[in-house]
Design a protein around this motif. Structure first.
Motif, PDB file in Angstrom:
ATOM      1  N   THR A  94       1.033  -1.382   0.054  1.00 27.11           N
ATOM      2  CA  THR A  94       0.001   0.104   0.239  1.00 27.11           C
ATOM      3  C   THR A  94       0.808   1.222   0.028  1.00 27.11           C
ATOM      4  OG1 THR A  94      -0.179  -0.050   2.482  1.00 27.11           O
ATOM      5  CG2 THR A  94      -1.863  -1.194   1.180  1.00 27.11           C
ATOM      6  N   LEU A  95       0.664   2.051  -0.906  1.00 27.85           N
ATOM      7  CA  LEU A  95       1.629   3.279  -1.250  1.00 27.85           C
ATOM      8  C   LEU A  95       0.895   4.411  -1.275  1.00 27.85           C
ATOM      9  CD1 LEU A  95       4.424   2.599  -3.763  1.00 27.85           C
ATOM     10  CD2 LEU A  95       2.773   4.546  -4.092  1.00 27.85           C
ATOM     11  N   GLN A 101      -9.750  21.800   5.824  1.00 29.11           N
ATOM     12  CA  GLN A 101      -9.606  20.900   6.877  1.00 29.11           C
ATOM     13  C   GLN A 101      -9.745  19.455   6.565  1.00 29.11           C
ATOM     14  OE1 GLN A 101      -8.909  21.922   9.973  1.00 29.11           O
ATOM     15  NE2 GLN A 101      -9.275  20.068  11.072  1.00 29.11           N
ATOM     16  N   THR A 102     -10.912  19.181   5.666  1.00 28.59           N
ATOM     17  CA  THR A 102     -11.225  17.746   5.662  1.00 28.59           C
ATOM     18  C   THR A 102      -9.800  17.050   4.822  1.00 28.59           C
ATOM     19  OG1 THR A 102     -12.626  18.519   3.944  1.00 28.59           O
ATOM     20  CG2 THR A 102     -13.585  17.306   5.637  1.00 28.59           C
ATOM     21  N   PHE A 103      -9.258  17.707   4.108  1.00 26.35           N
ATOM     22  CA  PHE A 103      -8.127  17.216   3.384  1.00 26.35           C
ATOM     23  C   PHE A 103      -6.920  16.717   4.202  1.00 26.35           C
ATOM     24  CE2 PHE A 103      -3.760  18.215   2.304  1.00 26.35           C
ATOM     25  CZ  PHE A 103      -3.681  17.392   1.292  1.00 26.35           C
ATOM     26  N   LEU A 104      -6.846  17.474   5.350  1.00 23.58           N
ATOM     27  CA  LEU A 104      -5.766  17.120   6.404  1.00 23.58           C
ATOM     28  C   LEU A 104      -6.211  15.900   7.090  1.00 23.58           C
ATOM     29  CD1 LEU A 104      -4.584  20.381   7.900  1.00 23.58           C
ATOM     30  CD2 LEU A 104      -3.539  19.027   6.182  1.00 23.58           C
ATOM     31  N   GLN A 105      -7.261  15.654   7.225  1.00 21.98           N
ATOM     32  CA  GLN A 105      -7.923  14.166   7.829  1.00 21.98           C
ATOM     33  C   GLN A 105      -7.943  13.095   7.040  1.00 21.98           C
ATOM     34  OE1 GLN A 105     -11.877  15.533   8.862  1.00 21.98           O
ATOM     35  NE2 GLN A 105     -10.920  16.881  10.592  1.00 21.98           N
ATOM     36  N   VAL A 106      -8.142  13.445   5.831  1.00 24.85           N
ATOM     37  CA  VAL A 106      -7.851  12.305   4.614  1.00 24.85           C
ATOM     38  C   VAL A 106      -6.643  12.017   4.603  1.00 24.85           C
ATOM     39  CG1 VAL A 106      -8.370  11.769   2.105  1.00 24.85           C
ATOM     40  CG2 VAL A 106     -10.155  13.002   3.321  1.00 24.85           C
ATOM     41  N   TRP A 143      -3.504   8.573  -4.576  1.00 27.54           N
ATOM     42  CA  TRP A 143      -2.776   9.865  -4.700  1.00 27.54           C
ATOM     43  C   TRP A 143      -4.158  11.136  -4.780  1.00 27.54           C
ATOM     44  CZ3 TRP A 143      -3.217  12.411 -10.059  1.00 27.54           C
ATOM     45  CH2 TRP A 143      -4.018  11.716 -10.988  1.00 27.54           C
ATOM     46  N   ASP A 144      -4.056  11.943  -4.533  1.00 26.35           N
ATOM     47  CA  ASP A 144      -4.948  13.065  -4.456  1.00 26.35           C
ATOM     48  C   ASP A 144      -5.295  13.596  -5.926  1.00 26.35           C
ATOM     49  OD1 ASP A 144      -6.435  15.438  -3.864  1.00 26.35           O
ATOM     50  OD2 ASP A 144      -4.560  16.361  -3.449  1.00 26.35           O
ATOM     51  N   LYS A 145      -6.116  12.725  -6.501  1.00 26.87           N
ATOM     52  CA  LYS A 145      -6.451  12.915  -7.968  1.00 26.87           C
ATOM     53  C   LYS A 145      -7.561  13.986  -7.951  1.00 26.87           C
ATOM     54  CE  LYS A 145      -9.206   8.838  -9.125  1.00 26.87           C
ATOM     55  NZ  LYS A 145      -8.474   7.976  -8.108  1.00 26.87           N
ATOM     56  N   GLN A 150      -4.962   8.535   5.005  1.00 30.19           N
ATOM     57  CA  GLN A 150      -4.382   7.718   3.943  1.00 30.19           C
ATOM     58  C   GLN A 150      -3.013   7.251   4.304  1.00 30.19           C
ATOM     59  OE1 GLN A 150      -5.592   6.151   1.522  1.00 30.19           O
ATOM     60  NE2 GLN A 150      -7.766   7.121   1.784  1.00 30.19           N
ATOM     61  N   VAL A 151      -2.134   8.448   4.976  1.00 29.79           N
ATOM     62  CA  VAL A 151      -0.757   8.006   5.351  1.00 29.79           C
ATOM     63  C   VAL A 151      -0.547   7.069   6.085  1.00 29.79           C
ATOM     64  CG1 VAL A 151       1.514   9.216   6.257  1.00 29.79           C
ATOM     65  CG2 VAL A 151       0.140  10.319   4.511  1.00 29.79           C
ATOM     66  N   PHE A 152      -1.542   6.992   7.218  1.00 31.90           N
ATOM     67  CA  PHE A 152      -1.544   5.878   8.388  1.00 31.90           C
ATOM     68  C   PHE A 152      -1.770   4.605   7.628  1.00 31.90           C
ATOM     69  CE2 PHE A 152      -3.043   9.134  11.707  1.00 31.90           C
ATOM     70  CZ  PHE A 152      -1.537   9.664  12.017  1.00 31.90           C
ATOM     71  N   GLN A 153      -2.872   4.691   6.745  1.00 36.71           N
ATOM     72  CA  GLN A 153      -3.111   3.491   6.243  1.00 36.71           C
ATOM     73  C   GLN A 153      -2.150   2.593   5.392  1.00 36.71           C
ATOM     74  OE1 GLN A 153      -6.662   1.837   6.757  1.00 36.71           O
ATOM     75  NE2 GLN A 153      -7.625   3.768   7.213  1.00 36.71           N
ATOM     76  N   ARG A 154      -1.105   3.289   4.859  1.00 38.06           N
ATOM     77  CA  ARG A 154      -0.204   2.816   3.933  1.00 38.06           C
ATOM     78  C   ARG A 154       1.319   2.722   4.434  1.00 38.06           C
ATOM     79  NH1 ARG A 154      -3.000   3.083  -0.830  1.00 38.06           N
ATOM     80  NH2 ARG A 154      -5.275   3.464  -0.064  1.00 38.06           N
TER      81      ARG A 154
END
Ligand SMILES: Nc1ncnc2c1ncn2[C@@H]1O[C@H](COP(=O)(O)OP(=O)(O)OP(=O)(O)O)[C@@H](O)[C@H]1O
Ligand SMILES: [Mg+2]
Length: 361
Positions: A8-9, A48-53, A38-40, A57-61
């Motif tokens: 996962t990347l 704000q929601t971006f930072l949460q996403v 990737w943030d397509k 995503q970083v945590f999950q990968r």
């Protein structure tokens, strides 16, 4: 031990550097069976929601690829992404797309930077990068039966505290009693989720090279079946007829290993003891979760108490579930005593249209 999990990347890049290239890279990685993100959709504009996403995503990968270029070097978002990856022990691979190597952040100067700046260098360096990623992941402990993160996973400070204790314990000579660690706290407080966060941490996986093995114990486990399950997961039979045979076979196998064994939801000391005995005098470690502190009193080892969420985290979790920022979020989480399970249920209500104010009445 082979892992069946896909790699996962996360691709960290600045849109203005070369979005078309990132699209192509994403495509090439996907073709190689890699689960890339990737943030397509340009969620960055959503603030704000971006930072949460991103955080999620970083945590999950497991891996972050940083596309180096002049815009990326300037982007606060890109910095946020790789710094998160760095903090949480993810594998990071810088690749140069535009500009020169001076654009690699100083903190990542010691990392090998792949050359993706021309068509021919991309063709030679992409397979190298993939080999290196597979090699690194191959050297990391596989996740065996570890549950997925819950929706709207929030990485608690507990994960780092538990992780640091476990890692310290791995690198220093320790007395036998310190080889187990118990996560203790009331039902629904998030013990299992903290254990998932620890299990999926790349630094943990790189330290426990023979795997992170998860067994759910529960109130009335069939102990022979649990031991057989462990034997099976270690690639060692798994059809022993009695507990003695299973433990002696497992003892021999575990003697050579460095694995982290996680027993989730333990209710009786007797249910953890056989596993504690199995890993005594080995390089393996045991992490258990339990509602009962008495289990730790009997087993010994380290204790970590999982407490209520800090208020800011509880508000984040509520809003993530609600899919909106409710002005009464703080009051709602206070009403449910910041218990993650209850916060999630309240958040799901708000997601279905109720306001925080209505929920409170
Ligand atoms: N850090 C977190 N991020 C997101 N959700 C969480 C988190 N912690 C807990 N939750 C939510 O709360 C629920 C309960 O958490 P969890 O299962 O970890 O509790 P527990 O302490 O293990 O409870 P039990 O004693 O019943 O096993 C989870 O299913 C999840 O939805
Ligand atoms: Mg649990």
């Amino acid at each position: 031990m082979a892992t069946s999990d896909k790699i996962t990347l996360f691709i960290s890049y600045a849109r203005d550097d070369d979005k078309d290239f990132v699209q192509r890279l994403y495509h090439d990685l996907t073709e190689q069976g890699i689960d890339a993100w990737w943030d397509k959709e340009d969620i960055r504009n959503q603030g704000q929601t971006f930072l949460q996403v991103i955080q999620e995503q970083v945590f999950q990968r497991d891996v972050l690829i940083l596309i180096v270029g002049p815009e990326a070097a300037q982007s606060e978002y890109v910095r946020y992404e790789w710094q998160h990856a760095l903090t949480y022990g993810k594998l990071i691979y810088p690749v140069l797309r535009k500009g020169d190597y001076t654009l690699v952040p100083p903190e990542l100067k010691n990392y090998h930077c792949y050359d993706f700046s021309t068509e021919s260098s991309y063709r030679t360096d992409l397979p190298k990068l993939l080999d290196d990623i597979r090699d690194s992941i191959g050297k990391s402990g596989a996740l065996v039966n570890v549950p997925a993160y819950p929706n709207h996973y929030l990485r608690r400070a507990d994960v780092d505290q538990v992780k640091n204790s476990l890692l310290e314990d791995v690198t220093t000579t320790v007395i036998a009693s310190a080889r187990t660690m118990a996560l203790h706290g009331m039902g629904g407080i998030g013990k299992t989720v903290v254990a998932i966060g620890v299990a999926r941490d790349m630094q943990i996986r790189r330290s426990f090279t023979d795997g992170i093995i998860w067994l759910t114990i529960g109130q009335k486990p069939d102990m022979l079946q649990k031991l057989n399950a462990l034997a099976k997961r270690l690639g060692h039979g798994g059809d022993y007829r009695n507990i003695d045979d299973a433990t002696s076979a497992l003892q021999a196998r575990l003697a050579e290993m460095r694995a982290l064994l996680i027993l989730d939801d333990v209710w009786q000391p007797d249910h953890a003891e056989p596993f504690r005995n199995l890993i005594a005098e080995t390089r393996n470690r045991l992490l258990i979760t339990t509602r009962r502190k008495s289990i730790h009193d009997e087993l010994g080892g380290q204790l970590h108490r999982v407490d209520l969420l800090p208020i800011a985290d509880a508000v984040t979790l509520l809003n993530d579930w609600a899919g909106k920022q409710d002005p009464d979020a703080a009051a709602v989480v206070k009403r449910v005593n910041r218990l993650p399970l209850a916060v999630k249920i309240a958040g799901a209500r708000l997601a279905r249209g109720m306001s925080g104010a209505e929920w409170l009445t």
